[in-house]
Motif scaffolding. Sequence first.
Motif, short mmCIF file in Angstrom:
data_model
loop_
_atom_site.label_atom_id
_atom_site.label_comp_id
_atom_site.label_asym_id
_atom_site.label_seq_id
_atom_site.Cartn_x
_atom_site.Cartn_y
_atom_site.Cartn_z
N ALA A 170 13.50 0.37 3.94
CA ALA A 170 13.43 -0.08 2.49
C ALA A 170 12.45 0.47 1.67
CB ALA A 170 13.75 -1.56 2.63
N ALA A 171 11.50 0.91 2.17
CA ALA A 171 10.30 1.29 1.23
C ALA A 171 10.42 2.75 1.33
CB ALA A 171 8.73 0.97 2.20
N GLY A 172 11.24 3.50 1.99
CA GLY A 172 11.49 4.66 1.80
C GLY A 172 10.91 5.73 3.09
N TYR A 173 10.71 5.22 4.18
CA TYR A 173 10.00 5.78 5.44
C TYR A 173 11.18 5.65 6.35
CZ TYR A 173 6.00 6.10 2.52
OH TYR A 173 4.91 6.16 1.38
N GLN A 174 11.09 6.89 7.26
CA GLN A 174 11.62 6.81 8.53
C GLN A 174 10.50 6.28 9.29
OE1 GLN A 174 13.68 10.22 9.83
NE2 GLN A 174 14.73 10.71 7.78
N ALA A 175 10.57 5.99 10.83
CA ALA A 175 9.54 5.69 11.82
C ALA A 175 9.81 6.11 12.96
CB ALA A 175 9.41 4.23 11.59
N ALA A 176 8.95 6.48 13.60
CA ALA A 176 8.75 6.61 15.17
C ALA A 176 7.76 5.54 15.69
CB ALA A 176 8.34 8.01 15.66
N PHE A 177 7.99 4.80 16.55
CA PHE A 177 6.89 4.04 17.17
C PHE A 177 6.82 3.78 18.76
CE2 PHE A 177 10.62 2.22 15.19
CZ PHE A 177 11.12 1.47 16.16
N ALA A 178 5.63 3.46 19.09
CA ALA A 178 5.54 2.95 20.47
C ALA A 178 4.61 1.79 20.61
CB ALA A 178 4.95 4.33 21.70
N GLY A 179 5.16 0.75 21.20
CA GLY A 179 4.33 -0.25 20.92
C GLY A 179 4.30 -1.21 22.16
N GLN A 180 3.71 -2.32 22.27
CA GLN A 180 3.56 -3.08 23.45
C GLN A 180 2.83 -4.50 22.87
OE1 GLN A 180 0.04 -0.63 25.23
NE2 GLN A 180 -0.26 -2.62 26.36
N LYS A 181 3.32 -5.64 23.34
CA LYS A 181 2.89 -7.12 22.99
C LYS A 181 1.36 -7.21 23.14
CE LYS A 181 4.12 -11.84 23.95
NZ LYS A 181 4.89 -12.81 24.60
N THR A 182 0.73 -7.58 22.07
CA THR A 182 -0.60 -8.04 22.00
C THR A 182 -1.67 -7.14 21.63
OG1 THR A 182 0.27 -10.05 23.29
CG2 THR A 182 -2.23 -9.75 22.93
N TYR A 183 -1.47 -5.98 22.45
CA TYR A 183 -2.41 -4.91 22.39
C TYR A 183 -1.96 -3.62 21.92
CZ TYR A 183 -4.87 -8.23 25.47
OH TYR A 183 -5.35 -9.42 25.76
N ASN A 184 -2.74 -2.60 21.51
CA ASN A 184 -2.45 -1.15 21.21
C ASN A 184 -1.29 -1.03 20.31
OD1 ASN A 184 -4.57 -0.89 23.05
ND2 ASN A 184 -3.30 -0.88 24.84
N GLY A 185 -0.78 -0.17 20.64
CA GLY A 185 0.75 0.40 19.61
C GLY A 185 0.33 1.01 18.55
N TRP A 188 0.84 -1.27 -0.01
CA TRP A 188 0.14 -0.10 -0.03
C TRP A 188 0.86 1.49 -0.03
CZ3 TRP A 188 -1.02 4.14 3.17
CH2 TRP A 188 -2.29 4.90 3.02
N LEU A 189 1.95 1.16 0.76
CA LEU A 189 2.79 2.21 0.79
C LEU A 189 3.29 2.85 -0.62
CD1 LEU A 189 4.98 1.66 4.01
CD2 LEU A 189 3.24 3.61 3.76
N GLN A 190 3.82 1.73 -1.55
CA GLN A 190 4.17 1.95 -2.99
C GLN A 190 3.06 2.34 -3.77
OE1 GLN A 190 5.53 -1.86 -4.69
NE2 GLN A 190 6.71 -0.93 -5.94
N GLN A 191 1.91 1.76 -3.47
CA GLN A 191 0.80 2.10 -4.46
C GLN A 191 0.40 3.76 -4.24
OE1 GLN A 191 -2.14 -0.82 -3.73
NE2 GLN A 191 -0.80 -2.24 -4.38
N SER A 192 0.22 3.84 -2.79
CA SER A 192 -0.45 5.13 -2.34
C SER A 192 0.67 6.49 -2.35
CB SER A 192 -0.90 5.17 -0.76
OG SER A 192 0.01 5.08 -0.12
N GLN A 193 1.95 6.13 -2.28
CA GLN A 193 2.93 7.34 -2.22
C GLN A 193 2.51 8.44 -1.17
OE1 GLN A 193 6.05 7.31 -4.30
NE2 GLN A 193 5.34 5.15 -4.13
N ALA A 194 1.93 7.94 0.01
CA ALA A 194 1.69 8.74 1.25
C ALA A 194 3.21 9.16 1.65
CB ALA A 194 0.92 7.93 2.08
N ASP A 195 2.76 10.59 1.84
CA ASP A 195 4.05 11.09 2.66
C ASP A 195 4.13 10.90 4.26
OD1 ASP A 195 4.99 12.94 0.53
OD2 ASP A 195 2.92 13.68 0.50
N SER A 231 7.16 8.14 7.87
CA SER A 231 7.25 9.71 6.99
C SER A 231 8.47 9.65 6.08
CB SER A 231 7.69 10.73 7.89
OG SER A 231 7.79 11.89 7.23
N ARG A 232 8.20 10.04 4.91
CA ARG A 232 9.42 10.17 4.08
C ARG A 232 10.34 11.46 4.43
NH1 ARG A 232 8.41 7.75 -0.74
NH2 ARG A 232 6.48 6.92 -1.36
#
Length: 254
Positions: free
Chosen positions: A49-64, A21-28, A69-70
Amino acid sequence: MKLATWNVNSLKVRLPHLLDWLQQSQADVVCLQETKTEDANFPRAEIEAAGYQAAFAGQKTYNGVAILSRQPLQDVQVGIPGLADEQKRVLAVTVGTTRIIDLYVPNGQSVDSDKYQYKLKWLEALADWLKAELAQYPELAVLGDFNIAPEDRDVYDPAAWAGQVLCSESERAHFRALLGLGLKDGFRLFEQPEKSYSWWDYRQGAFRRNMGLRIDHILLSPALARRCTACTVDTAPRKLERPSDHAPVIAEIG
């Protein structure tokens, strides 16, 4: 700038869908919810590899939550300041001159539950924080799974859902309070097809029968709303094998 939000309902399961979807949509910028992935297991290499930087905050099994961003991500904030909450539901970053806030609002379970009261208190804290963010950032976009269908037209069967969680008056009042801050519902800036939804239950053939709710939203500050040229729901990923029960929502900012 193309902004998107998508509750992927497990990043591990949906990663191939997301990368395609990232490749198709070219979302910023893409805000993800329900990644259900601990930070140590976040697929950073695949995302980069898809061209994006990432920030994330996750937990196991739930939420996240995660923001892709390009452009470089700055001023990363996890959680609502001042709200004691161990659940990973909020992530904010700055991209260029735009402040991006990614939300996974609590579901609430049922209107007679403690989780519903938690949701209302959470939404109250959110409004207080967003008021301050709006004052600081003229270009502010709030994206995510709000778990609120704002109006009856956002529900396939308003009578059946009347007073139920996601559609209760208290939840809708909190959503209106966010709009009262000056934020605009990007989807409603434009004429839209009737019965437009972003979530469909896996059961009862709900997607095929379009038994859905519009609970995924993009709220824009006045400065961004004036430059918004389109806001749509992309239902194509919901048609895939083993899909998320949500579809991406996309806003284009000129």
